[in-house]
Write a protein that holds these residues in place. Sequence first.
Motif, PDB file in Angstrom:
ATOM      1  N   LEU A 111     -29.812 -18.444  43.554  1.00  0.00           N
ATOM      2  CA  LEU A 111     -30.270 -17.230  44.220  1.00  0.00           C
ATOM      3  C   LEU A 111     -30.286 -17.408  45.737  1.00  0.00           C
ATOM      4  N   THR A 112     -30.754 -18.569  46.194  1.00  0.00           N
ATOM      5  CA  THR A 112     -30.773 -18.841  47.630  1.00  0.00           C
ATOM      6  C   THR A 112     -29.360 -18.877  48.185  1.00  0.00           C
ATOM      7  N   GLY A 113     -28.442 -19.524  47.467  1.00  0.00           N
ATOM      8  CA  GLY A 113     -27.056 -19.579  47.907  1.00  0.00           C
ATOM      9  C   GLY A 113     -26.416 -18.204  47.981  1.00  0.00           C
ATOM     10  N   CYS A 114     -26.661 -17.369  46.991  1.00  0.00           N
ATOM     11  CA  CYS A 114     -26.117 -16.005  46.997  1.00  0.00           C
ATOM     12  C   CYS A 114     -26.686 -15.196  48.150  1.00  0.00           C
ATOM     13  N   PHE A 115     -27.987 -15.317  48.364  1.00  0.00           N
ATOM     14  CA  PHE A 115     -28.607 -14.599  49.469  1.00  0.00           C
ATOM     15  C   PHE A 115     -28.011 -15.044  50.802  1.00  0.00           C
ATOM     16  N   CYS A 116     -27.841 -16.343  50.979  1.00  0.00           N
ATOM     17  CA  CYS A 116     -27.279 -16.863  52.233  1.00  0.00           C
ATOM     18  C   CYS A 116     -25.837 -16.401  52.434  1.00  0.00           C
ATOM     19  N   ALA A 117     -25.075 -16.329  51.368  1.00  0.00           N
ATOM     20  CA  ALA A 117     -23.694 -15.861  51.473  1.00  0.00           C
ATOM     21  C   ALA A 117     -23.655 -14.393  51.902  1.00  0.00           C
ATOM     22  N   ILE A 118     -24.511 -13.576  51.321  1.00  0.00           N
ATOM     23  CA  ILE A 118     -24.569 -12.162  51.692  1.00  0.00           C
ATOM     24  C   ILE A 118     -25.060 -12.016  53.131  1.00  0.00           C
ATOM     25  N   PHE A 119     -26.045 -12.825  53.502  1.00  0.00           N
ATOM     26  CA  PHE A 119     -26.552 -12.800  54.871  1.00  0.00           C
ATOM     27  C   PHE A 119     -25.452 -13.181  55.857  1.00  0.00           C
ATOM     28  N   ALA A 120     -24.663 -14.195  55.524  1.00  0.00           N
ATOM     29  CA  ALA A 120     -23.564 -14.618  56.390  1.00  0.00           C
ATOM     30  C   ALA A 120     -22.524 -13.507  56.540  1.00  0.00           C
TER      31      ALA A 120
END
Length: 61
Positions: free
Chosen positions: A11-20
């Motif tokens: 979930l953290t990785g997905c959020f960071c990818a969307i944020f990027a």
Amino acid sequence: MWKTILISASLTGCFCAIFALAVTALGTLVTFVPGMIIAFVSGFCGSLFAALVLRRSRDEG
């Protein structure tokens, strides 16, 4: 235990990818804000997001 850790990390990785993607789409923000601050905000918000999702799913199920 491993399942919770992997879900939280995913979930953290997905959020960071969307944020990027959002930061990249804004483009000019990257020139004004150093990358370290963007990385901190991304990780911080991603961790909060994962914790809230896991807490909500734990409370419901």
